[in-house]
Design a protein around this motif. Structure first.
Motif, short mmCIF file in Angstrom:
data_model
loop_
_atom_site.label_atom_id
_atom_site.label_comp_id
_atom_site.label_asym_id
_atom_site.label_seq_id
_atom_site.Cartn_x
_atom_site.Cartn_y
_atom_site.Cartn_z
N THR A 133 -37.90 18.01 35.26
CA THR A 133 -37.15 17.78 33.71
C THR A 133 -37.17 19.38 33.21
O THR A 133 -38.47 19.90 32.72
CB THR A 133 -37.96 16.72 32.99
OG1 THR A 133 -38.25 15.68 33.89
CG2 THR A 133 -37.59 16.77 31.83
N VAL A 134 -36.03 19.79 32.72
CA VAL A 134 -36.01 20.95 32.17
C VAL A 134 -35.89 20.95 30.52
O VAL A 134 -36.60 21.82 29.95
CB VAL A 134 -34.72 21.74 32.93
CG1 VAL A 134 -34.63 23.03 32.22
CG2 VAL A 134 -34.97 21.86 34.31
N MET A 144 -23.15 21.99 29.86
CA MET A 144 -23.90 23.03 29.82
C MET A 144 -23.43 24.34 30.17
O MET A 144 -22.25 24.29 31.02
CB MET A 144 -24.93 22.78 31.06
CG MET A 144 -25.84 21.62 30.57
SD MET A 144 -26.74 21.11 32.07
CE MET A 144 -25.66 19.94 33.27
N PHE A 146 -24.63 28.57 31.45
CA PHE A 146 -25.66 29.36 31.72
C PHE A 146 -25.46 30.54 31.50
O PHE A 146 -24.46 31.52 31.86
CB PHE A 146 -26.22 29.36 32.98
CG PHE A 146 -26.58 27.94 33.43
CD1 PHE A 146 -27.87 27.40 33.34
CD2 PHE A 146 -25.56 26.90 33.70
CE1 PHE A 146 -28.20 26.27 33.46
CE2 PHE A 146 -25.90 25.48 34.26
CZ PHE A 146 -27.36 25.16 33.99
N MET A 152 -29.85 28.73 28.39
CA MET A 152 -28.77 27.64 28.80
C MET A 152 -28.10 27.36 27.35
O MET A 152 -29.22 26.94 26.41
CB MET A 152 -29.51 26.26 29.42
CG MET A 152 -28.74 25.35 29.75
SD MET A 152 -29.42 23.59 30.33
CE MET A 152 -30.56 24.27 31.28
N ALA A 449 -25.84 26.28 38.58
CA ALA A 449 -26.29 27.40 37.73
C ALA A 449 -26.51 28.71 38.64
O ALA A 449 -26.48 28.73 39.86
CB ALA A 449 -27.80 27.15 37.16
N TYR A 453 -29.41 26.54 41.46
CA TYR A 453 -29.78 25.18 41.51
C TYR A 453 -28.51 24.23 40.68
O TYR A 453 -28.06 24.82 39.89
CB TYR A 453 -31.27 25.05 40.64
CG TYR A 453 -32.48 25.20 41.48
CD1 TYR A 453 -32.87 24.78 42.35
CD2 TYR A 453 -33.16 26.66 41.20
CE1 TYR A 453 -34.21 25.14 43.08
CE2 TYR A 453 -34.03 26.97 41.60
CZ TYR A 453 -34.74 26.27 42.65
OH TYR A 453 -35.78 26.74 43.40
N TYR A 455 -27.87 21.47 38.13
CA TYR A 455 -28.53 20.83 37.06
C TYR A 455 -27.81 19.53 36.59
O TYR A 455 -26.46 19.59 36.61
CB TYR A 455 -28.46 21.99 35.80
CG TYR A 455 -29.44 22.93 35.84
CD1 TYR A 455 -30.61 22.90 35.00
CD2 TYR A 455 -29.41 23.93 36.89
CE1 TYR A 455 -31.64 23.98 34.97
CE2 TYR A 455 -30.39 25.04 37.03
CZ TYR A 455 -31.37 25.04 36.21
OH TYR A 455 -32.41 25.84 36.30
N ALA A 457 -27.16 16.77 33.54
CA ALA A 457 -27.55 16.17 32.15
C ALA A 457 -27.43 14.77 31.87
O ALA A 457 -26.28 14.12 32.36
CB ALA A 457 -26.68 16.88 31.11
N ILE A 464 -32.10 16.91 30.62
CA ILE A 464 -31.46 17.86 31.74
C ILE A 464 -32.59 17.93 32.85
O ILE A 464 -33.69 18.71 32.61
CB ILE A 464 -30.84 19.21 31.03
CG1 ILE A 464 -29.97 18.82 30.12
CG2 ILE A 464 -30.45 20.12 32.19
CD1 ILE A 464 -29.58 20.17 29.31
N PHE A 465 -32.02 17.70 34.05
CA PHE A 465 -32.83 17.87 35.24
C PHE A 465 -32.40 19.25 36.07
O PHE A 465 -31.33 19.38 36.11
CB PHE A 465 -32.83 16.47 35.84
CG PHE A 465 -33.36 15.40 35.16
CD1 PHE A 465 -34.78 15.23 34.66
CD2 PHE A 465 -32.50 14.21 34.77
CE1 PHE A 465 -35.36 13.88 34.26
CE2 PHE A 465 -32.74 13.39 33.92
CZ PHE A 465 -34.29 13.16 33.75
N ARG A 466 -33.25 19.57 36.87
CA ARG A 466 -32.92 20.52 38.21
C ARG A 466 -33.31 19.83 39.33
O ARG A 466 -34.42 19.15 39.50
CB ARG A 466 -33.67 21.83 37.85
CG ARG A 466 -33.21 22.86 38.82
CD ARG A 466 -34.05 24.06 38.54
NE ARG A 466 -35.54 23.96 38.16
CZ ARG A 466 -36.17 24.84 37.22
NH1 ARG A 466 -35.39 25.52 36.59
NH2 ARG A 466 -37.37 24.37 37.13
#
Length: 472
Positions: A133-134, A144, A146, A152, A449, A453, A455, A457, A464-466
């Protein structure tokens, strides 16, 4: 087991859209099952097959039993919801109302956040991975981007642009455009200029607003601006779709730069199913191609055609909320929402017609037929069709070597079924699908990104998860 529900029927003594006073009745298990089936089949494509999207919702047209009855029976066409008065009987609508009200109360008591415990490991066909969890504290993160320093940028549909810093601070960026945050509108996509590290230029798509003759109108627009710290400067609107409309849905709004250096953008049909997508004199229902300053490339397909919008690159599109450039071929791929059934993945070709609404694999939300045709001479066929609809949003090709076996595949979010789809790509064909992260939430955006990774949403609650592969 019996559930209490409130019954509304239209009074013969009232006019227009009035409904009679509610009456308490009992809802049996059989009635509940019938209502659940109708909800999933007719409502789930837009609202999600679970009821989490209704929890803590801002009810524009009211949340009482009477209000819900009227909304279902008579619809809200300007917001993309058809009338169901000829689809359901009043009793069936009452059962739907009861199902909604009981389900929403149940969700409130149980909570609507899936279990995404830290350390949980997920299995794909090729490898295992975990979710980090970012970002938390969001509502509807629509897109999103980057920055070179690892920060971000996040668009919130409500109208806020955030910078999420390396120090894990969520900071507001000033200077964003005024948006009409109603229905599907708001602050939508964000795309960095290919030379952002040199010019700090970015592009935002959004639902622009205009007040005219006592009415509030909106359209899809694109703003170019320069990011200076946490402020946008030198703002310029480089695209403003015509005409403005009273509807609040199908803005499209994804952005992508092609290898040719031009900016591609999607524009939904704004609800003009029969009038806009095949009409070259309006912007709606198209993919557009412009220069970074908003001017028109000389080789656009309709640039010399009388009464055609010169920015049009493709037409016959319904509502594309995912677009990405294939890193192998350089072609622009997009997916778009079908109606009830018939979501599509298309590779856009110069001047091509994708058929909406003369050709479709779906039907209207209320069950009525839109077209008898799924193919037609002169119409470009999709390379992937989802039936039933998954309500796709967000789109990214997997690059790099971090995800073993995924390189070159296409990741697509599902709003309706709440999963991440991995489409297995071979050249210009899609040869299979793997559905990941079931019930993660309504997936709004997916991005690769610079750190290599993926990402993801999700909405309500916005997080937002990675995706992090687990080393065996």
């Amino acid at each position: 087991m019996l559930f209490t529900f409130t019954s509304c029927t239209r009074s013969t003594s009232t006019a227009g859209n009035d409904a009679a006073a509610p009456q308490e009745q009992a809802l049996s298990e059989a009635d509940l099952d019938k209502a659940r089936t109708n909800y999933v089949n007719y409502c789930g494509g837009c609202h999600g097959r679970e009821l989490q999207t209704f929890v803590n919702r801002k009810w524009q047209h009211g949340a009482s039993a009477k209000d819900l009855f009227k909304s279902i029976k008579f619809g809200h066409p300007q917001e993309g919801m058809p009338a169901y008065d000829t689809t359901f009987t009043d009793q069936e609508i009452n059962l739907l109302v009861a199902y909604l009200r009981n389900g929403i109360n149940s969700q409130k008591s149980l909570g609507n956040t899936p279990d995404l415990s830290k350390g949980a490991v997920y299995q794909s066909e090729e490898f295992r991975f975990r979710l980090d969890t970012v970002v938390t504290g969001l509502e509807v993160p629509w897109a999103m981007a980057f920055l070179p320093n690892g920060d971000m940028l996040i668009t919130e549909r409500s109208g806020t642009l955030y910078r999420f810093t390396q120090a894990k601070q969520l900071q507001k960026v000033a200077g964003t455009p005024e948006v009409l945050a109603q229905g599907q509108g708001g602050l939508l996509d964000i795309q960095l200029h290919p030379d952002f590290s040199k010019n700090q230029t970015l592009f935002l798509s959004y639902s622009a607003v205009k007040r005219e003759g006592g009415q509030t109108l909106s359209t899809t627009a694109v703003m170019r601006a320069r990011l200076q710290g946490n402020t946008l400067q030198d703002q310029k609107v480089i695209f403003e779709a015509q005409p403005y409309d009273r509807t609040r849905h199908h803005y499209g709004s994804r952005l992508a730069f092609g290898r040719d250096g031009f900016l591609y953008l999607t524009m939904g049909d704004r609800g003009g199913t029969k009038t806009n997508p095949q009409n070259l004199s309006v912007h709606a229902g198209k993919t557009h191609r412009i220069k970074e300053d908003g001017s028109i490339p000389a080789d656009n397909p309709f640039v010399d055609q009388k009464d055609a919008m010169p920015s049009i690159f493709t037409y016959g599109n319904r509502n594309a909320q995912g677009m990405a450039r294939n890193p192998e071929t350089g072609e622009i791929w997009l997916h778009e929402h079908g109606p009830k059934g018939g979501d599509e993945v298309n590779i856009i070709r110069k001047g091509a017609n994708y058929g909406w609404a003369e050709v479709t694999y779906g039907i209207n939300y209320n069950g009525f037929k839109i077209s008898d045709l799924q193919q037609k001479a002169g119409v470009t066929d999709p390379i992937k069709v989802w039936v039933p609809s998954i309500a796709p949003s967000g789109m990214a090709f997997v690059t790099g070597n971090r995800y073993k076996g995924w390189k070159g595949d296409l990741l697509v979010g599902s709003l309706s079924f709440r999963f991440l789809s991995r489409l297995k790509v071979n050249g210009n064909n899609i040869e299979g699908e793997e559905r990941l992260l079931q019930d993660i939430g309504r997936v709004r955006d997916v991005r690769m990104a610079p750190d290599g990774y993926v990402y993801v949403a999700v909405e309500s609650p916005g997080r937002i998860f990675r995706l992090v592969p687990v080393q065996e």
